[in-house]
Each structure stands twice: as C-alpha cells, then as structure tokens.
Design a protein around this motif. Structure first.
Motif, PDB file in Angstrom:
ATOM      1  N   UNK A   1      15.176  -2.039   3.909  1.00 41.18           N
ATOM      2  CA  UNK A   1      14.730  -1.162   5.006  1.00 41.18           C
ATOM      3  C   UNK A   1      14.920  -1.794   6.380  1.00 41.18           C
ATOM      4  N   UNK A   2      15.254  -3.113   6.379  1.00 38.08           N
ATOM      5  CA  UNK A   2      15.443  -3.849   7.632  1.00 38.08           C
ATOM      6  C   UNK A   2      14.186  -3.792   8.521  1.00 38.08           C
ATOM      7  N   UNK A   3      13.053  -4.115   7.895  1.00 42.48           N
ATOM      8  CA  UNK A   3      11.774  -4.153   8.616  1.00 42.48           C
ATOM      9  C   UNK A   3      11.092  -5.485   8.319  1.00 42.48           C
ATOM     10  N   UNK A   4      10.183  -5.940   9.177  1.00 41.01           N
ATOM     11  CA  UNK A   4       9.445  -7.175   8.886  1.00 41.01           C
ATOM     12  C   UNK A   4       8.546  -6.993   7.663  1.00 41.01           C
TER      13      UNK A   4
ATOM     14  N   UNK B   1       5.077  -5.612   8.433  1.00 39.19           N
ATOM     15  CA  UNK B   1       4.938  -4.152   8.531  1.00 39.19           C
ATOM     16  C   UNK B   1       4.811  -3.527   7.147  1.00 39.19           C
ATOM     17  N   UNK B   2       5.598  -4.058   6.188  1.00 38.58           N
ATOM     18  CA  UNK B   2       5.520  -3.524   4.841  1.00 38.58           C
ATOM     19  C   UNK B   2       4.135  -3.745   4.238  1.00 38.58           C
ATOM     20  N   UNK B   3       3.591  -4.941   4.452  1.00 33.33           N
ATOM     21  CA  UNK B   3       2.261  -5.216   3.919  1.00 33.33           C
ATOM     22  C   UNK B   3       1.203  -4.367   4.610  1.00 33.33           C
TER      23      UNK B   3
ATOM     24  N   UNK C   1      -1.359  -1.824   2.765  1.00 35.23           N
ATOM     25  CA  UNK C   1      -2.813  -1.844   2.975  1.00 35.23           C
ATOM     26  C   UNK C   1      -3.339  -0.486   3.394  1.00 35.23           C
ATOM     27  N   UNK C   2      -2.533   0.254   4.190  1.00 31.44           N
ATOM     28  CA  UNK C   2      -2.949   1.576   4.648  1.00 31.44           C
ATOM     29  C   UNK C   2      -2.752   2.650   3.583  1.00 31.44           C
ATOM     30  N   UNK C   3      -2.080   2.327   2.456  1.00 29.55           N
ATOM     31  CA  UNK C   3      -1.846   3.312   1.416  1.00 29.55           C
ATOM     32  C   UNK C   3      -0.619   4.150   1.624  1.00 29.55           C
ATOM     33  N   UNK C   4       0.183   3.855   2.661  1.00 27.96           N
ATOM     34  CA  UNK C   4       1.408   4.619   2.913  1.00 27.96           C
ATOM     35  C   UNK C   4       2.450   4.302   1.852  1.00 27.96           C
TER      36      UNK C   4
END
Length: 426
Positions: free
Chosen positions: A403-406, A409-411, A415-418
């Motif tokens: 996804x080319x994201x940090x 951000x994934x964690x 944690x938010x359930x997304x």
C-alpha cells in the motif's frame, strides 16, 4: 563559639532582653519536680518577669527599644497560642492533623494539601526544612494512613473490643495504684529517716562538736536522698499514661454501639470524626522505610497500650518497592522462558505482586519498560510462512509495502478497527 542557628535560636534573639540593653538574671530557673537525674540541665522552666532575680535597664548598647521588645513578645505569644493546641481539631480533610509524630526526630508532622484537590494531602515532617532548609525527614500519603487508623479506631470501639480494652485499662490502673503505694511507702521511710536524723542532731550537746558535725552530715545525706526520691516519684507520675475517669468510660460505652453508624452518617462532618478519634487516640507514630512502600505505624491509645502494624503507601517509581529485586528476577525468568509482556503482567497480578501504586495492575507497557531496563528480550519465533495466512491476509510489513504507507498508519487503522487483524498464538 559559633554555632549553626535554628528557628529556636532566632526566636530567643527576639525574646532576650539583652538586645534592648537590659541585664536580666533568673529568666530560667530550676523546678525540682521536673528534674531528671539522668540529664544535668533538665528541669529548667521559663519564669514570668515578676519572678526574675534581677532586671537592670540601660546596661549596654541596645539594638531595639524596650517597646519594640514587648511588641515582639506579644506577637510571639499570639502565634504560640494558635500553634500549641496539641492535637486540636483543625479545618481540612486530614483526619489525624496534629496527632502524627515522626519516629526519627519526634516532631509532629504537618499536613500539606494538594492545591488542585483539597481531598489529596500528605503528612510530612518538615522540621529539618524549617530549621536548616534541608530535605523532608519523611512523608506519608494521608489517605492510606487515615484509612488504617480509622479501621483500628472503629474496631477498638466495637462493644466486645471496648470491654476488653476497658478491662485492660482497669488492670493497668490497678498496677499503677500498686506501684504508687510502693512509692508512698518508700517516701514515708525516707521521711522517717530524715526526722530520725534531725532528732539525733538536735539531741546532741553543743560541746560535742565532732559528733554534731557527723550527725549534721548524716542529716544532710538523708535530706538529699529524700529529695532525689521525691524527684524520681514526680517523674514517675508525669510519665504515666492518661487514665480515663469513670464518667469518660461510661460515655464511651454508651456511644460504642452508635459510633459506626454515626461515622458513616451524611450529617457527620470531618470535625466530628476528628473528635471521635481524639477521644481514644493519643498519637500516631510513623516511620517510613526509606523510599519503599512500607511504613511502620504505632497507635498510642488514650489510657495506655498501643497497636503496631505496617501499611503500604503508593510510591513514584517501581524501583522504590521493597519487592523490586524479586519482581526483576521474576520478569527475567518469565522473559527467558518466552512469555509475552501481557502474559507476564497477568502472571504477576495472579501472584499477588502489585506495582508502585496500590490498586493498579501491571500493564504490558510497564513490563516492556522493565525488560528494556534489565536488558532482556523475549525469544519470540519469527513466523514468515505463507501457510499460516488465510485468504486476503498479509504480514503487516508486507501490506505496508504493497500500500506504500508507514507501518504506524497501518497499526493505527488496526487499532481503530478499520483494518481487521488477528494475532498468532505464540
């Protein structure tokens, strides 16, 4: 001789008439009833001005006028009248204000309230701070100490415990009466010896000077022995605990059944609870064991007797706990066995080990911080096989690259359930 001054020295400078150019003699005089043979300078008391032996004005250069000196005395007397109410009920939520005594310096502990919350307070010994600007001798959080003393007071005021306590007080009074009778017999014997020596001296002929001097010396020895015995007796009387009168005992019996309900009543004020405590508690002596959570407490009851115990206070750091070496050894052992931080925290709670703050459980964050401090890490297996992954599942590092994201951000999304995630059983 140069000495380090303290607050009492500075007060004496204000109270000594020499600074007004006045010579005074006899400001402190000996009281035989307060004399202690073990201390040479004991028994000296401050006398009123009309009892001084000498008072001569304008004998030396003055630093202040006599009127300023008298104003100082009046202000000091007014301050002392407000401060010397031993154990008096004061405003505030502290139950034991004026009753807590330091076991080290034998000074009374003051109460320091949190300005943000009047319900939070600390008993602290600031004697060295007031005199020399040094650190506090010791301090004890007020909530844990008040809770312990309250439990002991209510237990002591239960009807069954109360009757036992009053019976013990009566036995103590009987023992005191027996000792007092022995003292009176010794005093009567000493008085008889003095009278006998006096009669022998009075009966000798004046021309028998050698015999008269011998009898006079014997008479003086008997008088000195009688005086010392009287001083010892008065000191014995002063050191005896306060004895409850018959009316006080009966009043306590009547209130015993109503005190627990009265204590919990909504109409009972903090001042009322303090009055109840002061009817049965003489003082509370505390001795904090270093910076650890353990505090030794001794309750001295009115009428004699005491209760000793050790209470637990909250401390700031985990390393201040007395069980800190055992906690470190246990964490090191479980970590080397491959336990996760969360499992270690649950195990310590199950074993009855508590962190620095009472009533709080160990957290995984606390365990990880301790592991980092000890330099130990768990031997966790690094599973990278695709066989353990289900449909539409990726490792976090792999998905962050796709996804080319940090990864942070994934964690955060997890944690938010997304993003749905699961943790493999270690």
């Amino acid at each position: 001789m140069w000495r380090r001054p303290n607050r009492a020295t500075l007060q004496n400078i204000l109270k000594h008439p020499l600074y007004t150019g006045t010579y005074a003699y006899g400001r402190r005089q000996g009281d035989p009833r307060r004399k202690n043979s073990a201390h040479r300078r004991s028994g000296r008391v401050v006398m009123e001005r009309n009892a001084w032996h000498a008072l001569v004005r304008d004998c030396c250069p003055a630093y202040l006028t006599w009127e300023e000196y008298e104003d100082n005395l009046e202000r000091l007397a007014a301050n002392r009248a407000r401060a010397e109410a031993k154990g008096a009920v004061r405003s505030g939520s502290a139950l034991l204000a004026g009753l807590v005594v330091c076991a080290r310096c034998h000074c009374r502990l003051g109460v320091h309230y949190d300005h943000g919350s009047g319900a939070s307070f600390v008993y602290e010994c600031v004697s060295r701070t007031n005199h020399y600007g040094g650190p506090r001798c010791q301090h004890v959080p007020g909530a844990c100490l008040d809770r312990f003393v309250r439990q002991q007071v209510l237990a002591a005021l239960e009807p069954s415990s109360l009757e036992l306590s009053l019976a013990a007080t009566e036995r103590l009074e009987q023992e005191r009466a027996d000792l007092d009778r022995l003292w009176q017999q010794r005093r009567e014997r000493a008085a008889y010896e003095v009278g006998r020596a006096e009669r022998q001296y009075q009966a000798v002929e004046p021309e028998n000077r050698l015999v008269a001097r011998t009898l006079e010396r014997a008479w003086e020895e008997k008088l000195a022995a009688q005086q010392k015995l009287d001083e010892d007796y008065h000191r014995f009387v002063r050191e005896q605990p306060r004895v409850l009168t018959a009316d006080e005992r009966e009043a306590i019996r009547r209130l015993a059944a109503d005190i627990p309900a009265l204590w919990q009543a909504s109409t009972t004020t903090a001042e009322d609870r303090k009055e109840i405590v002061r009817q049965v508690v003489e003082r509370v002596v505390v001795d904090a064991q270093g910076t650890s959570e353990q505090v030794r407490v001794r309750i001295d009851w009115v009428g004699g007797g005491h209760t000793e115990s050790t209470i637990v206070r909250p401390v700031r750091n985990l390393s201040d706990l007395s069980s800190y070496p055992q906690i470190c050894a246990r964490v090191r052992q479980l970590t080397q066995e491959g336990w996760a931080a969360t499992a270690i925290a649950d195990q310590l709670d199950a074993e009855g080990v508590h962190p620095a703050h009472a009533g709080v459980h160990f957290s995984a964050q606390t365990i990880r911080a301790l592991q980092h401090e000890l330099g130990v890490t768990a031997l966790r297996p690094r599973i990278r096989s695709r066989s353990v992954l289900g449909t539409d599942e990726w490792w976090p590092a792999e998905l962050s690259r796709i996804l080319d994201i940090p990864k942070s951000s994934l964690y955060h999304w997890i944690k938010q359930g997304i993003v749905q995630a699961r943790q493999l059983d270690e």
